[in-house]
Motif scaffolding. Structure first.
Motif, PDB file in Angstrom:
ATOM      1  N   SER A 128      36.327  32.733  34.133  1.00 57.04           N
ATOM      2  CA  SER A 128      36.751  33.394  35.375  1.00 57.04           C
ATOM      3  C   SER A 128      36.667  32.405  36.529  1.00 57.04           C
ATOM      4  CB  SER A 128      35.864  34.617  35.661  1.00 57.04           C
ATOM      5  OG  SER A 128      35.956  35.576  34.639  1.00 57.04           O
ATOM      6  N   ASN A 130      37.857  32.643  39.351  1.00 58.29           N
ATOM      7  CA  ASN A 130      37.621  33.427  40.559  1.00 58.29           C
ATOM      8  C   ASN A 130      36.249  34.092  40.439  1.00 58.29           C
ATOM      9  OD1 ASN A 130      37.634  35.026  42.795  1.00 58.29           O
ATOM     10  ND2 ASN A 130      39.545  36.092  42.309  1.00 58.29           N
ATOM     11  N   HIS A 131      35.338  33.784  41.373  1.00 56.24           N
ATOM     12  CA  HIS A 131      33.996  34.340  41.292  1.00 56.24           C
ATOM     13  C   HIS A 131      33.999  35.857  41.426  1.00 56.24           C
ATOM     14  CE1 HIS A 131      30.147  35.691  43.149  1.00 56.24           C
ATOM     15  NE2 HIS A 131      29.674  35.020  42.126  1.00 56.24           N
ATOM     16  N   ALA A 132      34.914  36.397  42.216  1.00 60.84           N
ATOM     17  CA  ALA A 132      34.966  37.850  42.369  1.00 60.84           C
ATOM     18  C   ALA A 132      35.252  38.530  41.029  1.00 60.84           C
ATOM     19  CB  ALA A 132      36.022  38.235  43.396  1.00 60.84           C
ATOM     20  N   ALA A 133      36.157  37.953  40.234  1.00 61.57           N
ATOM     21  CA  ALA A 133      36.451  38.514  38.918  1.00 61.57           C
ATOM     22  C   ALA A 133      35.248  38.391  38.002  1.00 61.57           C
ATOM     23  CB  ALA A 133      37.660  37.802  38.309  1.00 61.57           C
ATOM     24  N   GLY A 267      28.859  32.848  45.840  1.00 64.77           N
ATOM     25  CA  GLY A 267      29.710  32.294  44.800  1.00 64.77           C
ATOM     26  C   GLY A 267      28.950  31.759  43.609  1.00 64.77           C
ATOM     27  N   TYR A 268      29.578  30.799  42.956  1.00 64.89           N
ATOM     28  CA  TYR A 268      28.993  30.251  41.741  1.00 64.89           C
ATOM     29  C   TYR A 268      27.751  29.407  42.014  1.00 64.89           C
ATOM     30  CZ  TYR A 268      32.595  31.795  38.498  1.00 64.89           C
ATOM     31  OH  TYR A 268      33.396  32.552  37.695  1.00 64.89           O
TER      32      TYR A 268
END
Length: 345
Positions: A128, A130-133, A267-268
């Protein structure tokens, strides 16, 4: 050297095959997947780190071409490169006036933790970007686990009725026939649902720590098992270390503090901090286990003490690892096992 590279390529293909059978999703496939790092570690410890690097490249390329690019990248990030890196560190040595000094097991244990956290964050970013996903996936997994452990205790609202009964005029009447007062407006949100949601959110935040913790324990076991296999074959270059004397340097405490600070980052970066804390907790638990072995040497009843400790670990299903983690942290912070004047490992 060419022969070593050829052996490495063969080991990489075997490791990739063990990793690829995970797509079958059978118990046997999962078991084979769990031993996928061993061929790369064995060839790295028994031949050279260059052979292990060839194994990592060959296995990754085979999965990219045969199955899918994602499988090859996942194999490289989660299995192959961590195995090569740990084999490289294990055989790292330097010349000193006293002779060849091998890479200390304490520092190696710290790198096992860091490697586990890096492998987890790498596979997370690959799956993923995208961090939101990724966060949504974690929350969905946590919600499923919470729903399984904490099922709804109340029936659905459509089938839930109080003692009141509707009359012809539409008003509710009580048991004595008198008109019952209008019920208080009911909130749309069930308090039990709110509690389950809060538990799921908290669980989603710590899932990376649990995943990296388990991976660190597995990497430590893989490295030990592969080294034993290579030693039995007579190809292990370094002498077998005194594992009970393993102690991570105090610099790892700074790494733990940095990981704790990273947990608050978005985030990550925050995910990596949580994973790093989980991985280091496993490393300190292993150090606590080693310290217990070390401090009990030469004492009467040592066998009974060790049996009791492992029995407690088994009965508590790993909960006692928390005590071992604290013991390992104190062992590194106080640094009392090493004689005064000795350099840090």
């Amino acid at each position: 050297m060419a022969q070593h590279i050829g052996i490495g390529i063969g080991a990489g293909l075997v490791s990739a095959l063990l990793f690829g059978v995970l797509l079958k999703a059978t118990p046997l496939a999962i078991l084979l997947y769990l031993v996928a790092p061993l061929p790369i570690l064995i060839v790295g410890l028994g031949w050279s780190h260059k052979a292990a690097l060839a194994a990592a490249a060959a296995g990754s390329l085979a999965l990219v071409l045969v199955i899918a690019p994602f499988m090859g990248l996942a194999f490289a990030a989660y299995i192959a490169l961590p195995a090569w890196w740990l084999a490289y560190l294990t055989l790292l040595g330097r010349e000193t006036p006293a002779g060849l000094e091998w890479y200390p097991t304490g520092r190696l244990l710290g790198w096992i933790a860091a490697t586990a956290a890096l492998a987890f964050i790498a596979i997370a970013v690959l799956s993923s970007p995208n961090h939101a996903a990724f966060d949504a996936q974690l929350r969905g997994l946590a919600q499923t686990l919470v729903q399984t452990r904490l099922p709804e205790a109340r029936p659905p609202a459509e089938t839930r009725r109080a003692d009141a009964r509707p009359t012809a005029g539409g008003d509710a009447v009580g048991k004595d026939g008198a008109a019952a007062p209008d019920p208080a407006p009911r909130a749309d949100t069930d308090p039990a649902d709110v509690t389950r949601g809060e538990v799921a959110d908290a669980l989603a935040r710590v899932v990376p720590a649990f995943a990296a913790n388990g991976l660190a324990l597995l990497l430590a076991f893989y490295l030990w098992a592969s080294a034993r296999i290579v030693k039995i074959s007579g190809r292990l270059p370094r002498p077998w270390p005194d594992i009970p004397s393993t102690a991570m340097p105090r610099s790892t405490l700074a790494a733990v503090a940095a990981a704790a600070a990273m947990c608050f980052a978005p985030g990550y970066v925050g995910v990596f901090g949580v994973a790093l804390l989980g991985a280091f907790s496993a490393a300190f638990a292993l150090q606590g286990l080693a310290a217990f072995h070390d401090r009990s040497r030469g004492r009467p009843g040592r066998g009974l003490m060790l049996f009791g400790m492992y029995l407690i670990l088994f009965v508590t299903q790993g909960i006692a690892l928390v005590a071992l983690t604290l013991f390992g942290l104190a062992d590194t912070a106080l640094d009392r096992r090493r004689p005064k004047g000795d350099p840090a490992p």
